[in-house]
Design an enzyme around this catalytic site. Structure first.
Site, short mmCIF file in Angstrom:
data_model
loop_
_atom_site.label_atom_id
_atom_site.label_comp_id
_atom_site.label_asym_id
_atom_site.label_seq_id
_atom_site.Cartn_x
_atom_site.Cartn_y
_atom_site.Cartn_z
N ARG A 1 3.26 -1.13 10.87
CA ARG A 1 3.15 -2.55 10.13
C ARG A 1 4.02 -2.26 8.96
NH1 ARG A 1 -1.22 -7.46 8.81
NH2 ARG A 1 -0.42 -7.89 11.00
N TYR B 1 0.64 -1.25 0.13
CA TYR B 1 -0.13 0.00 0.01
C TYR B 1 0.92 1.28 0.00
CZ TYR B 1 -3.26 -3.48 0.59
OH TYR B 1 -4.20 -4.68 0.22
C1 LIG Z 1 -9.68 -11.36 5.25
C2 LIG Z 1 -8.66 -10.48 5.32
C3 LIG Z 1 -8.16 -9.37 5.34
C4 LIG Z 1 -7.08 -8.74 5.48
N1 LIG Z 1 -7.16 -7.58 5.86
C5 LIG Z 1 -5.86 -6.87 6.40
C6 LIG Z 1 -5.75 -5.36 6.80
O1 LIG Z 1 -6.83 -4.77 6.68
N2 LIG Z 1 -4.61 -4.96 7.09
C7 LIG Z 1 -3.42 -5.52 7.25
O2 LIG Z 1 -2.48 -5.18 7.49
N3 LIG Z 1 -3.63 -6.80 6.72
C8 LIG Z 1 -4.56 -7.47 6.38
N4 LIG Z 1 -4.85 -8.93 6.16
C9 LIG Z 1 -3.48 -9.75 6.61
C10 LIG Z 1 -3.71 -10.40 7.95
O3 LIG Z 1 -3.67 -9.14 9.01
C11 LIG Z 1 -2.38 -11.04 8.41
O4 LIG Z 1 -1.27 -10.34 8.19
C12 LIG Z 1 -2.22 -12.29 7.39
O5 LIG Z 1 -3.68 -12.79 6.94
C13 LIG Z 1 -1.51 -13.37 7.81
O6 LIG Z 1 -1.89 -13.94 8.95
P1 LIG Z 1 -2.59 -15.32 9.10
O7 LIG Z 1 -1.66 -16.28 8.69
O8 LIG Z 1 -2.94 -15.31 10.94
O9 LIG Z 1 -4.09 -15.18 8.26
C14 LIG Z 1 -5.99 -9.60 5.87
C15 LIG Z 1 -6.08 -10.95 5.96
C16 LIG Z 1 -7.52 -11.51 5.67
C17 LIG Z 1 -7.57 -13.07 5.76
#
Ligand SMILES: Cc1cc2nc3c(=O)[nH]c(=O)nc-3n(C[C@H](O)[C@H](O)[C@H](O)COP(=O)(O)O)c2cc1C
Length: 360
Positions: A231, A183
């Protein structure tokens, strides 16, 4: 009772999280107006009920053109602030810390929800002209982004400051600046997307200028007793891109500017990325940044198991863990993890009668 480190409080400045589990920011693609709706209250509220230490909102856009999709939360208006306030209050009432992620999508904005294909939306079709450091599109089929002028760049950090002030007024206690996942702030950091020849492009100092300006300005506007996280995508996973060495260097600078923790993610900038995805695959970034820059870190990415999360925190690889998809599968993950780790944790009184009785 076990000596779980995951379930010890985490104090940053004047704010204490009851444990070191964090609901990672997750876009919900559910609000055409950018206003928080009942969905957001129930979704975020149930994870606070589930025992998380900090509950982050999805990326909240600091300007309309800073949205990722046309259905993202916004925090560019007072009306949006007022819609978020009851959610922050509810999260606090449940004993969790209410966090908000502030974001500008830059060239990756103007998209549709993933369940509608996630493609680019043209202006007039609910979309808008996207902006970036340079006229380089994320996807070859997408229109060229408008390269921000110096005056428009100043408008970006001003928008982050106004959003942080609204977040404070809405009752949030932690703010996270989204400088990851390709972003806008990440687009300035990476030489792959930033081809500017002015003071915002070229050298490390120039490419990090906007991220530094945003953190410095938000830190000034955000109350001194409230923590500020950033982040980062710690690498682009592409040769010649942003990498872990630069992330360590930036983390040192951000610490000096008053950031309290780096949330260590990766990727999202360049479609050529090759990511070695696997359990805990981004933990080494949290470990290295913590060790080499001295700032506190959050590990995120395929952390799903109680023992795994415990080990990350107990070994000193990170100060806290953020989970995303696992919290979608199980809003009560901390309650269940605490049980598995034999760590005492309060259940919501309304749910006490369902609390598993320890086997003698
Ligand atoms: C549905 C969804 C929406 C996400 N939206 C964001 C977001 O708004 N901001 C962000 O920094 N990361 C976003 N992510 C990334 C997650 O915060 C996280 O970093 C990533 O899914 C890896 O973690 P996990 O393996 O526990 O899912 C999103 C992930 C998912 C699955």
């Amino acid at each position: 009772m076990s000596a779980s480190r995951l379930f010890t409080p985490w104090t940053l400045r004047g704010v204490t999280a009851r444990n070191r589990t964090i609901v990672s920011p997750m876009c919900e693609y559910s609000t055409p107006s950018g206003l928080a709706l009942p969905w957001h209250l129930v979704h975020l509220g149930s994870r606070a009920v589930g025992g998380a230490g900090i509950v982050f909102t999805e990326a909240a856009a600091v300007t309309p053109e800073g949205r990722i999709s046309a259905d993202d939360l916004g925090i560019w208006s007072d009306e949006q602030r007022d819609a978020l306030a009851p959610i922050a209050a509810f999260i606090r009432e449940q004993g969790a810390v209410a966090g908000i992620q502030l974001a500008h999508a830059g060239r990756k904005g103007s998209t549709d929800a993933p369940w509608r294909g996630g493609g680019h939306l043209d202006p007039g079709q609910r979309g808008w002209q996207v902006v970036a450091p340079s006229p380089v599109p994320y996807h070859p089929a997408w229109p060229l982004p408008h390269a921000l002028t110096l005056e428009e760049i100043a408008g970006v950090w001003e928008a982050f400051v106004a959003a942080a002030q609204r977040a404070d007024q809405a009752g949030f206690d932690v703010v996270e600046i989204h400088a990851a996942h390709g972003y806008l702030l990440h687009q300035f950091l990476s030489p792959l997307s930033n081809q500017r020849r002015d003071e915002y492009g070229g050298t490390f100092e120039n490419r990090t200028r906007l991220a530094r300006e945003v953190v410095e300005a938000v830190r000034r506007a955000w109350p001194a007793h409230k923590p500020l996280f950033v982040r980062l995508s710690c690498t682009d996973w592409v040769d010649g891109g942003w990498d872990a060495d630069q992330s360590v260097e930036l983390a040192r600078v951000l610490k000096h500017l008053g950031a309290d923790a780096i949330d260590c993610s990766s990727g999202g900038l360049d479609r050529a990325q090759k990511i070695p995805v696997g359990p805990g695959y981004q933990v080494p970034f949290a470990e290295r940044i913590r060790r080499e820059s001295g700032i506190q870190t959050i590990a995120v990415g395929m952390i799903t198991q109680a023992q795994q999360a415990e080990e990350i925190v107990a070994s000193g690889s990170a100060d806290a863990v953020a989970l995303a998809r696992e919290f979608l599968r199980d809003p009560f993950w901390p309650l269940h993890a605490a049980q598995e780790l034999d760590a005492g944790i309060a259940w919501p009184v309304q749910y006490e009668r369902a609390r598993p009785v320890p086997v003698a």
